[in-house]
Design a protein around this motif. Structure first.
Motif, mmCIF file in Angstrom:
data_model
loop_
_atom_site.group_PDB
_atom_site.id
_atom_site.type_symbol
_atom_site.label_atom_id
_atom_site.label_comp_id
_atom_site.label_asym_id
_atom_site.label_seq_id
_atom_site.Cartn_x
_atom_site.Cartn_y
_atom_site.Cartn_z
ATOM 1 N N UNK A 19 0.821 -1.216 0.000
ATOM 2 C CA UNK A 19 0.000 0.000 0.000
ATOM 3 C C UNK A 19 0.853 1.264 0.000
ATOM 4 N N UNK A 20 0.356 2.257 -0.687
ATOM 5 C CA UNK A 20 0.957 3.585 -0.741
ATOM 6 C C UNK A 20 -0.167 4.537 -0.319
ATOM 7 N N UNK A 21 0.098 5.539 0.509
ATOM 8 C CA UNK A 21 -0.967 6.497 0.814
ATOM 9 C C UNK A 21 -1.590 7.040 -0.471
ATOM 10 N N UNK A 22 -2.880 6.874 -0.596
ATOM 11 C CA UNK A 22 -3.593 7.277 -1.803
ATOM 12 C C UNK A 22 -3.713 6.170 -2.835
ATOM 13 N N UNK A 23 -2.998 5.060 -2.626
ATOM 14 C CA UNK A 23 -3.036 3.900 -3.518
ATOM 15 C C UNK A 23 -3.013 2.644 -2.634
ATOM 16 N N UNK A 24 -4.128 2.324 -2.001
ATOM 17 C CA UNK A 24 -4.136 1.234 -1.023
ATOM 18 C C UNK A 24 -3.778 -0.141 -1.584
#
Length: 83
Positions: A19-24
């Motif tokens: 997960x990336x903040x804004x791209x779970x």
């Protein structure tokens, strides 16, 4: 080797499964990370929410080449070989 400011190839070419903040759900290869700003700078650089895989990436001539264009090509090839 130091990262080239404004390159961003490592935030576009490879897939990221974590997960990336804004791209779970992470991101697909070739997809621009939402954390990459208009100047191709990571908005999470130095932030604890930055994915571990990103923190562990080290700029190296073998994947970064001489410029941003080469970096995109080299990282895309690496993704194709390993992805």
């Amino acid at each position: 080797m130091q990262c080239r400011a404004g390159c961003g190839a490592c935030c576009i070419a490879p897939s990221i499964s974590s997960p990336i903040p804004g791209m779970p759900n992470g991101k697909a290869a070739g997809e621009r990370c939402v954390q990459l700003d208009e100047n191709n700078l990571c908005q999470l650089f130095g932030h604890p929410d930055r994915p571990q895989v990103c923190q562990q990436f080290d700029a190296d001539y073998s994947v970064c080449g001489d410029d941003r264009g080469q970096a995109l090509i080299l990282l895309t090839r690496l993704e194709q070989l390993t992805g």
